[in-house]
Design a protein around this motif. Structure first.
Motif, short mmCIF file in Angstrom:
data_model
loop_
_atom_site.label_atom_id
_atom_site.label_comp_id
_atom_site.label_asym_id
_atom_site.label_seq_id
_atom_site.Cartn_x
_atom_site.Cartn_y
_atom_site.Cartn_z
N ALA A 158 0.84 -1.20 0.00
CA ALA A 158 0.00 0.00 0.00
C ALA A 158 0.88 1.25 0.00
O ALA A 158 0.56 2.26 -0.64
CB ALA A 158 -0.93 -0.01 1.21
N ALA A 159 2.03 1.17 0.72
CA ALA A 159 2.92 2.33 0.78
C ALA A 159 3.53 2.62 -0.59
O ALA A 159 3.71 3.78 -0.97
CB ALA A 159 4.01 2.09 1.81
N SER A 160 3.84 1.56 -1.36
CA SER A 160 4.39 1.77 -2.71
C SER A 160 3.41 2.54 -3.57
O SER A 160 3.79 3.45 -4.31
CB SER A 160 4.69 0.43 -3.39
OG SER A 160 5.57 -0.30 -2.62
N VAL A 161 2.15 2.14 -3.47
CA VAL A 161 1.11 2.83 -4.24
C VAL A 161 1.05 4.30 -3.82
O VAL A 161 1.04 5.21 -4.66
CB VAL A 161 -0.27 2.16 -4.03
CG1 VAL A 161 -1.37 2.98 -4.67
CG2 VAL A 161 -0.24 0.75 -4.62
N ALA A 162 1.06 4.53 -2.50
CA ALA A 162 0.94 5.90 -2.00
C ALA A 162 2.11 6.76 -2.46
O ALA A 162 1.94 7.92 -2.84
CB ALA A 162 0.85 5.89 -0.47
N LYS A 163 3.32 6.20 -2.43
CA LYS A 163 4.49 6.98 -2.83
C LYS A 163 4.43 7.37 -4.30
O LYS A 163 4.74 8.50 -4.67
CB LYS A 163 5.77 6.20 -2.53
CG LYS A 163 6.22 6.35 -1.09
CD LYS A 163 7.30 5.37 -0.72
CE LYS A 163 8.60 5.64 -1.45
NZ LYS A 163 9.66 4.70 -1.02
N LEU A 164 4.07 6.41 -5.14
CA LEU A 164 3.99 6.72 -6.57
C LEU A 164 2.90 7.75 -6.84
O LEU A 164 3.03 8.62 -7.69
CB LEU A 164 3.72 5.44 -7.38
CG LEU A 164 4.92 4.50 -7.48
CD1 LEU A 164 4.49 3.14 -8.01
CD2 LEU A 164 5.99 5.09 -8.38
N ARG A 165 1.80 7.63 -6.11
CA ARG A 165 0.69 8.56 -6.29
C ARG A 165 1.06 9.96 -5.78
O ARG A 165 0.86 10.95 -6.47
CB ARG A 165 -0.52 8.03 -5.52
CG ARG A 165 -1.70 8.95 -5.48
CD ARG A 165 -2.65 8.68 -6.63
NE ARG A 165 -3.66 9.73 -6.70
CZ ARG A 165 -3.64 10.69 -7.61
NH1 ARG A 165 -2.68 10.74 -8.52
NH2 ARG A 165 -4.58 11.61 -7.64
N LEU A 166 1.64 10.02 -4.59
CA LEU A 166 1.85 11.31 -3.95
C LEU A 166 3.13 12.01 -4.41
O LEU A 166 3.14 13.22 -4.60
CB LEU A 166 1.91 11.15 -2.42
CG LEU A 166 0.61 10.72 -1.75
CD1 LEU A 166 0.88 10.35 -0.30
CD2 LEU A 166 -0.42 11.85 -1.83
N PHE A 167 4.18 11.26 -4.58
CA PHE A 167 5.46 11.90 -4.83
C PHE A 167 5.89 11.86 -6.29
O PHE A 167 6.74 12.65 -6.71
CB PHE A 167 6.55 11.29 -3.95
CG PHE A 167 6.28 11.47 -2.48
CD1 PHE A 167 6.26 12.74 -1.92
CD2 PHE A 167 6.04 10.38 -1.67
CE1 PHE A 167 6.00 12.92 -0.58
CE2 PHE A 167 5.78 10.54 -0.32
CZ PHE A 167 5.76 11.81 0.23
N ALA A 168 5.36 10.91 -7.07
CA ALA A 168 5.68 10.92 -8.49
C ALA A 168 4.49 11.39 -9.30
O ALA A 168 4.59 11.60 -10.50
CB ALA A 168 6.13 9.54 -8.97
N GLY A 169 3.33 11.54 -8.66
CA GLY A 169 2.16 12.11 -9.32
C GLY A 169 1.54 11.22 -10.38
O GLY A 169 0.89 11.69 -11.30
N LEU A 170 1.72 9.91 -10.26
CA LEU A 170 1.13 9.01 -11.24
C LEU A 170 -0.37 8.85 -10.97
O LEU A 170 -0.82 8.90 -9.82
CB LEU A 170 1.79 7.63 -11.18
CG LEU A 170 3.28 7.54 -11.52
CD1 LEU A 170 3.70 6.08 -11.60
CD2 LEU A 170 3.59 8.24 -12.82
N THR A 171 -1.15 8.66 -12.04
CA THR A 171 -2.55 8.29 -11.83
C THR A 171 -2.57 6.86 -11.30
O THR A 171 -1.59 6.12 -11.44
CB THR A 171 -3.33 8.32 -13.16
OG1 THR A 171 -2.77 7.32 -14.03
CG2 THR A 171 -3.22 9.69 -13.83
#
Lengths: 190, 383
Positions: free
Chosen positions: A139-152
Motif C-alpha cells: 500500500a505504501a508503494s502505491v501511495a508513494k507513486l501517487r503522492l510523490f511521483a504524481g502518477l494516476t
C-alpha cells in the motif's frame, strides 16, 4: 546514453546491484533540475514536484527508444522516493529557520486549489508514509507513486504490474491510513 | 495497532466496498465480533476515509523545491553579523556587506551559498574556496575572519571588506578598454605567448602559500598597464572548475582562466559585481606555464600535465600518477588539504621550480578532481 539509462539497462538484464545505484542518480538529477528551474524563476516561485519527476523522466528515459516498460517502473519507484526525500529535507531545512511563522510555510498547490501547507504538514505526511511502509509495504508503494511521483492510479497499477482493482483497494486503504495519522484538520483550503 | 492491522484493513475495505456508509456501523459490529481494539481501528480508518485532505486528494504535490524567498536579505542577522546590502553574486554564493558589532565593530563581507545551490557537491566546493582563502596570508588576498552556518542551514564565511574601485571602473578611468572590442581589456597580455616563464611570477603569493598547505591557488602573469597603481585583493578562488587557473600578479591584478576544452576565458574579478569575462582565446594559449610544487622540503614535487595530477620523485627520477601512488602519504595529504580540514598536520612548501626535467607520463586520462574538489595546479607542457 545517460548513466540512468545505462543503469536501467543493467537492472533489466538482471544485475541486482544496479538498483542501488539508481536512487542517488535520480535524486541528484531531480535536485539539479530543480535548482536549474529555480535559477530561471523569480524568488518565491513554486515548482510542481510531480511535474519535475515527469520532466526528468522525459529527459532521461523516454528519449531512449529502446526502453521497455520495466524502465518506467524502476525509474518512477526511484523518483518517488527521491522526491519524498527532497521534500522532507526542504521542510526540515526551513523549519530550522527560526524567523517567524510566515517563513515556515511552504506553498503547495494542485491544479484545482491553492493551499497553504506548513513544513509540519510535509513532515507529518512523511512520518505517516514511513509508518505505512512498515505496516503495509504494498500500500505504501502505491501511495508513494501517487503522492510523490504524481502518477494516476492506472499508471501506478501498470507501473507495479498489478491489476487496477488491487491498486485502487491499496490506495483506498493507504489514503485512510495516512489521513488517520495526519494531524486533525490538515492544511486549510484557501 | 500492528497486531490487528491486516484484519482491520480487510474489514475496512469490505465495509467501504460492500456497504453504504449508513450500514458501516452494523457491518463493523458483526465483523469485529466484540473485539473492541479491532473495532476502534476499523472505525478510525472509516472516519479518516470520510474526511478530505488536500495533501492526499490533489493531483500530486506542487511544492517549492528550492525556496528562494527564504534567503537571507539585508537586515537579517547572521550570528554576530547583520547584513547591510548585497554587493556581489558569484556562481555559488551571494556576497553581502555586513556589520559586525562584537567583539569588534567593523564592516565585513559575508559570502553565503546561493539558495538552490546547497547540494552536497556545491557545499564541498564552497568549503574548498573558504579553505583556500583562509590559509592564505597575503596583502593581495582577502582575509577570512570567520565561517559558520546560517539558521536556514546554509554555509557562509566572512571576509575582510575590501573598499576600492572595481577593476572595470579602473579600466574605465584609465582608458584601458581596447577601442575595437569594448569587452576586452588590453591589460591582459599573457606572457606565455612570449614563451617565457615570467620572472618573479607571483613570488609574493607563493610566499604566502609557504607552509600553509596551500595547493589551491595558481599563478599566471598578466602585463598590467599602469603597474603599481592598483592594489586589489583576491576575493575568490576557483574551486568549482577542474581546469582553471587563478591568477594574481605582483601589481595586484587578479583573475582566473577557465578551460572548457575549446576556448579559454579569462575572468577578472570585480569585488562588487562578481566576475566578468574579459578575454577569450583559442585553447593552448596558456599552456606554457611551468610550475611544480615541492612537498615538505622533500625531493617530491606535485605537478599536473594536461590537467592530470602527478607526483615527481626526484630521488627516482620518476613520475607517478597521483591515484597510482603506492605511498598513500602524499595522497592523504592532498585529500586532507582539499577536504576543507582547517589544520591538516601537514605542510606544503610551495616553490616555483624552473627545472623542466620532469619525466613524461601518459596524458590520456581525463582530469579528475581529487576528492571531488578543485585541486588546481598549473599544467606543465609536454616535453
Amino acid at each position: 546514453m545517460t548513466d540512468i539509462t545505462r543503469i536501467l539497462s543493467q537492472i533489466e538484464s538482471g544485475d541486482p546491484s544496479a538498483a542501488d545505484q539508481l536512487l542517488p542518480l535520480v535524486y541528484n538529477e531531480l535536485r539539479r533540475l530543480a535548482a536549474q528551474k529555480m535559477a530561471q524563476e523569480k524568488p518565491g516561485q513554486t515548482l510542481q514536484a510531480t511535474a519535475l519527476v515527469h520532466e526528468a523522466y522525459l529527459r532521461l528515459v523516454e528519449g531512449d527508444t529502446d526502453r521497455h516498460w520495466d524502465s518506467r517502473v524502476h525509474f518512477f519507484a526511484a523518483a518517488s522516493e527521491a522526491m519524498r526525500r527532497i521534500l522532507v529535507e526542504n521542510a526540515r531545512h526551513k523549519k530550522s529557520w527560526k524567523a517567524g511563522g510566515e517563513l515556515q510555510r511552504v506553498r503547495l498547490e494542485d491544479a484545482a486549489a491553492a493551499i497553504e501547507v506548513t513544513c509540519d504538514d510535509v513532515l507529518d505526511l512523511n512520518e505517516a508514509v514511513e509508518l505505512l511502509l512498515r505496516e503495509d509495504p504494498q500500500a505504501a508503494s502505491v501511495a508513494k507513486l501517487r503522492l510523490f511521483a504524481g502518477l494516476t492510479l492506472e499508471d501506478v497499477a501498470a507501473c507495479l504490474g498489478q491489476p487496477t482493482t488491487t491498486t485502487f483497494r491499496q490506495w483506498t486503504y493507504a489514503r485512510a491510513f495516512l489521513r488517520m495519522h495526519l494531524r486533525k484538520g490538515g492544511p486549510a483550503p484557501q | 495497532m500492528s497486531s490487528h492491522a491486516p484484519e482491520a484493513k480487510q474489514i475496512f475495505l469490505a465495509a467501504v466496498e460492500q456497504c453504504a456508509p449508513d450500514q458501516w456501523r452494523q457491518f463493523v459490529d458483526e465483523a469485529t465480533r466484540g473485539d473492541e481494539a479491532l473495532r476502534q481501528q476499523v472505525d478510525a480508518l472509516l472516519d479518516a476515509h470520510r474526511e478530505t485532505n488536500q495533501l492526499l486528494d490533489g493531483t500530486g504535490l506542487l511544492a517549492t523545491v528550492a525556496q528562494a524567498s527564504l534567503t537571507e536579505r539585508p537586515g537579517t542577522q547572521i550570528g554576530p553579523y547583520k547584513l547591510v546590502q548585497e554587493i556581489g553574486e558569484g556562481g555559488m554564493g551571494m556576497v553581502y556587506m555586513a556589520a559586525q558589532k562584537e567583539p569588534v565593530r567593523r564592516k565585513v563581507a559575508l559570502k553565503i551559498i546561493k539558495p538552490g545551490m546547497d547540494t552536497r557537491e556545491v557545499i564541498a566546493r564552497f568549503a574548498a574556496e573558504k579553505q583556500a582563502l583562509a590559509i592564505m596570508d597575503h596583502p593581495n588576498i582577502a582575509k577570512v575572519h570567520d565561517a559558520g552556518t546560517t539558521e536556514s542551514g546554509r554555509p557562509y564565511f566572512v571576509m575582510e571588506l575590501v573598499n576600492g574601485v572595481t577593476i572595470t571602473q579602473y579600466c574605465d578611468d584609465n582608458n584601458l578598454w581596447t577601442p575595437t572590442d569594448p569587452g576586452t581589456i588590453n591589460i591582459i597580455e599573457p606572457a606565455a605567448e612570449a614563451n617565457q616563464l615570467p620572472a618573479g611570477i607571483g613570488s609574493n603569493i607563493f610566499g604566502a602559500c609557504d607552509e600553509r598547505n596551500a595547493i589551491h591557488i595558481d599563478l599566471y602573469e598578466f602585463q598590467l598597464s599602469g603597474q603599481g597603481e592598483l592594489s586589489y585583493r583576491l576575493l575568490d578562488t576557483v574551486a568549482d572548475r577542474p581546469r582553471s587557473y587563478t591568477y594574481i600578479n605582483d601589481s595586484g591584478a587578479f583573475g582566473y582562466a577557465t578551460d572548457n576544452g575549446t576556448t579559454q576565458s579569462v575572468r577578472l574579478y570585480r569585488p562588487d559585481q562578481g566576475s566578468l569575462t574579459v578575454h577569450e582565446s583559442p585553447s593552448g594559449t596558456y599552456a606554457d606555464v611551468r610550475t611544480r610544487i615541492r612537498i615538505n622540503d622533500s625531493n617530491d614535487f606535485l605537478y599536473t600535465l594536461d590537467g592530470i595530477p602527478y607526483l615527481y620523485r626526484e630521488s627516482e627520477n620518476r613520475s607517478y600518477r597521483l591515484y597510482d601512488l603506492a605511498d598513500n602519504y602524499t595522497k592523504n595529504v592532498l585529500f586532507k588539504s582539499s577536504a576543507g580540514d582547517v589544520n591538516p598536520p601537514y605542510s606544503f612548501v610551495s616553490s616555483v621550480v624552473s627545472d623542466d626535467n620532469v619525466s613524461g607520463a601518459p596524458v590520456d586520462d581525463p582530469f579528475d578532481t581529487i576528492g571531488g574538489l578543485g585541486f588546481v595546479l598549473t599544467p606543465v607542457p609536454k616535453q
